[in-house]
Structures are given as C-alpha cells and as structure tokens.
Design a protein around this motif. Structure first.
Motif, mmCIF file in Angstrom:
data_model
loop_
_atom_site.group_PDB
_atom_site.id
_atom_site.type_symbol
_atom_site.label_atom_id
_atom_site.label_comp_id
_atom_site.label_asym_id
_atom_site.label_seq_id
_atom_site.Cartn_x
_atom_site.Cartn_y
_atom_site.Cartn_z
ATOM 1 N N ILE A 1 0.733 -1.151 -0.045
ATOM 2 C CA ILE A 1 0.023 -0.101 -0.077
ATOM 3 C C ILE A 1 0.817 1.228 -0.090
ATOM 4 C CG2 ILE A 1 -1.882 1.399 1.233
ATOM 5 C CD1 ILE A 1 -2.494 -1.057 2.574
ATOM 6 N N THR B 1 0.712 5.337 -0.284
ATOM 7 C CA THR B 1 -0.060 6.350 -0.334
ATOM 8 C C THR B 1 0.612 7.445 0.041
ATOM 9 O OG1 THR B 1 -1.051 5.809 1.936
ATOM 10 C CG2 THR B 1 -2.344 4.988 -0.089
ATOM 11 N N PHE C 1 -4.476 14.271 0.027
ATOM 12 C CA PHE C 1 -4.725 12.679 0.263
ATOM 13 C C PHE C 1 -3.676 11.782 0.795
ATOM 14 C CE2 PHE C 1 -6.892 14.719 -3.211
ATOM 15 C CZ PHE C 1 -8.251 14.197 -3.087
ATOM 16 N N ASN C 2 -3.645 10.985 1.416
ATOM 17 C CA ASN C 2 -2.541 10.180 2.298
ATOM 18 C C ASN C 2 -3.341 8.790 2.636
ATOM 19 O OD1 ASN C 2 -4.500 10.767 4.763
ATOM 20 N ND2 ASN C 2 -2.929 12.233 5.304
ATOM 21 N N LEU C 3 -2.720 7.919 3.332
ATOM 22 C CA LEU C 3 -2.946 6.846 3.868
ATOM 23 C C LEU C 3 -4.475 6.834 4.742
ATOM 24 C CD1 LEU C 3 -2.594 3.729 4.147
ATOM 25 C CD2 LEU C 3 -1.399 4.390 6.433
ATOM 26 N N THR D 1 -6.857 9.000 4.015
ATOM 27 C CA THR D 1 -7.920 9.188 2.927
ATOM 28 C C THR D 1 -8.149 7.978 2.253
ATOM 29 O OG1 THR D 1 -6.349 10.390 1.377
ATOM 30 C CG2 THR D 1 -7.667 11.726 2.964
ATOM 31 N N TYR D 2 -7.121 7.542 1.933
ATOM 32 C CA TYR D 2 -7.320 6.120 1.057
ATOM 33 C C TYR D 2 -8.180 5.246 2.014
ATOM 34 C CZ TYR D 2 -5.579 1.619 -0.679
ATOM 35 O OH TYR D 2 -5.498 0.230 -1.205
ATOM 36 N N CYS E 1 -11.132 1.020 -1.788
ATOM 37 C CA CYS E 1 -9.823 0.795 -1.006
ATOM 38 C C CYS E 1 -9.655 -0.143 -0.146
ATOM 39 C CB CYS E 1 -9.127 2.350 -0.781
ATOM 40 S SG CYS E 1 -9.033 3.497 -2.040
ATOM 41 N N CYS F 1 -7.865 -3.702 -0.003
ATOM 42 C CA CYS F 1 -6.989 -4.399 0.921
ATOM 43 C C CYS F 1 -7.282 -5.732 1.617
ATOM 44 C CB CYS F 1 -6.807 -3.297 2.325
ATOM 45 S SG CYS F 1 -5.867 -1.869 1.876
#
Length: 162
Positions: free
Chosen positions: A2, A4, A16-18, A20-21, A27, A31
């Motif tokens: 992952i 991000t 955006f980052n982990l 928001t992912y 998303c 996972c």
C-alpha cells in the motif's frame, strides 16, 4: 504494498494520504482482497518521498483494523455498497476456508470480524448470507472429515441452503 504518499491537489487544495485512502470503500475492499490470502507479505509505506519506511500491515493498526470494514467507509454513491455484497461474501468465504490456518495475522483478522460481524456485514445489505456461508463452510468441513454429501449436512439441509 500500500503506497499512499501524502499529496495535495493543486486545484482543490485537498490533501490525500493513507488516512484518506482508508476512508474509501473500494480501497478497503482492495486491502481485504489481499488480506484474505495472507498478511505476511503485505506492507504499507509510511512517510514522505524523502523519509519513508516499510511497515508490515499488521503492525499498522489504521490499516489492519479498518480495511475490512467496507460498509462503514465512504462511497460516492451509497448504492455502490449493494454491488459489493457478493464480493464481500466471497472474501469472507476465503477466510472461512483458511480459519484454521497457522497464519496468526489471519487468525487475528478472523477474530476481529467475529467480534464485530454487525459492522462488517450489516443485515440491511447481507440479510442472512453470512450465516448461510458459515453453515456451508461447516458443511464443507464435515464433508472433508466424514465424506458426507452436502445435501445431507444437517445445518445446511435445515436452512434450505442446499
């Protein structure tokens, strides 16, 4: 893996980052699809391009605890959730098939789901599909052990699943 990295949309200013992912339903589904096989070789990259680290996902609580809660995530259209019911049941079925695996992280994920089924499988979307899947998995276990035809498995036969 992952990946991000923190990025900012120059037009909207949105970042955006982990985090928001992991807010996005698709998303999370992505996972879970990976985790349903194994989390041993699943990693998340944390930090920035200049300062980053690889971390196993089961050591990153934000990923491991949230990824399977698909139906509490954000969707552009809530109706999209209905389209993911079959896929989610299939992923859960894969986990049921491996529930006795020696993979300790898979066991942890399975226990987490068992403790909060109402979060992972809201009745408003799933009805009794999860209970049926569990009974069929039990029948499959019975068949493997006793070579009992599924049509004769008591739990499945009584529910009309077969």
């Amino acid at each position: 893996l992952i990946l991000t990295p923190p990025v900012k949309n120059l037009i909207t200013g949105q970042s955006f980052n982990l985090e928001t992912y992991l807010l996005q339903g698709l998303c999370r589904l992505e996972c879970w699809a990976r985790f349903s096989q194994s989390v041993d070789n699943a990693f998340v990259v944390l930090g920035s391009a200049k300062d980053f680290q690889f971390k196993k996902v089961h050591y990153e609580p934000s990923v491991f605890q949230n990824c399977m809660a698909i139906f509490t995530a954000n969707f552009a259209d809530e109706q999209e959730k209905k389209k993911l019911v079959d896929t989610t049941v299939a992923l859960y079925w894969q986990m049921l098939q491996r529930r006795n695996s020696p993979d300790s992280q898979l066991q942890t994920a399975f226990a987490h789901i068992q403790a909060s089924k109402d979060v992972y499988f809201p009745r408003s979307y799933f009805g009794d599909l999860i209970e049926i899947a569990e009974e069929l998995a039990q029948c499959a276990d019975d068949v493997a052990v006793q070579v009992t035809p599924p049509s004769e498995c008591g739990g499945c036969k009584n529910r009309g699943a077969i």
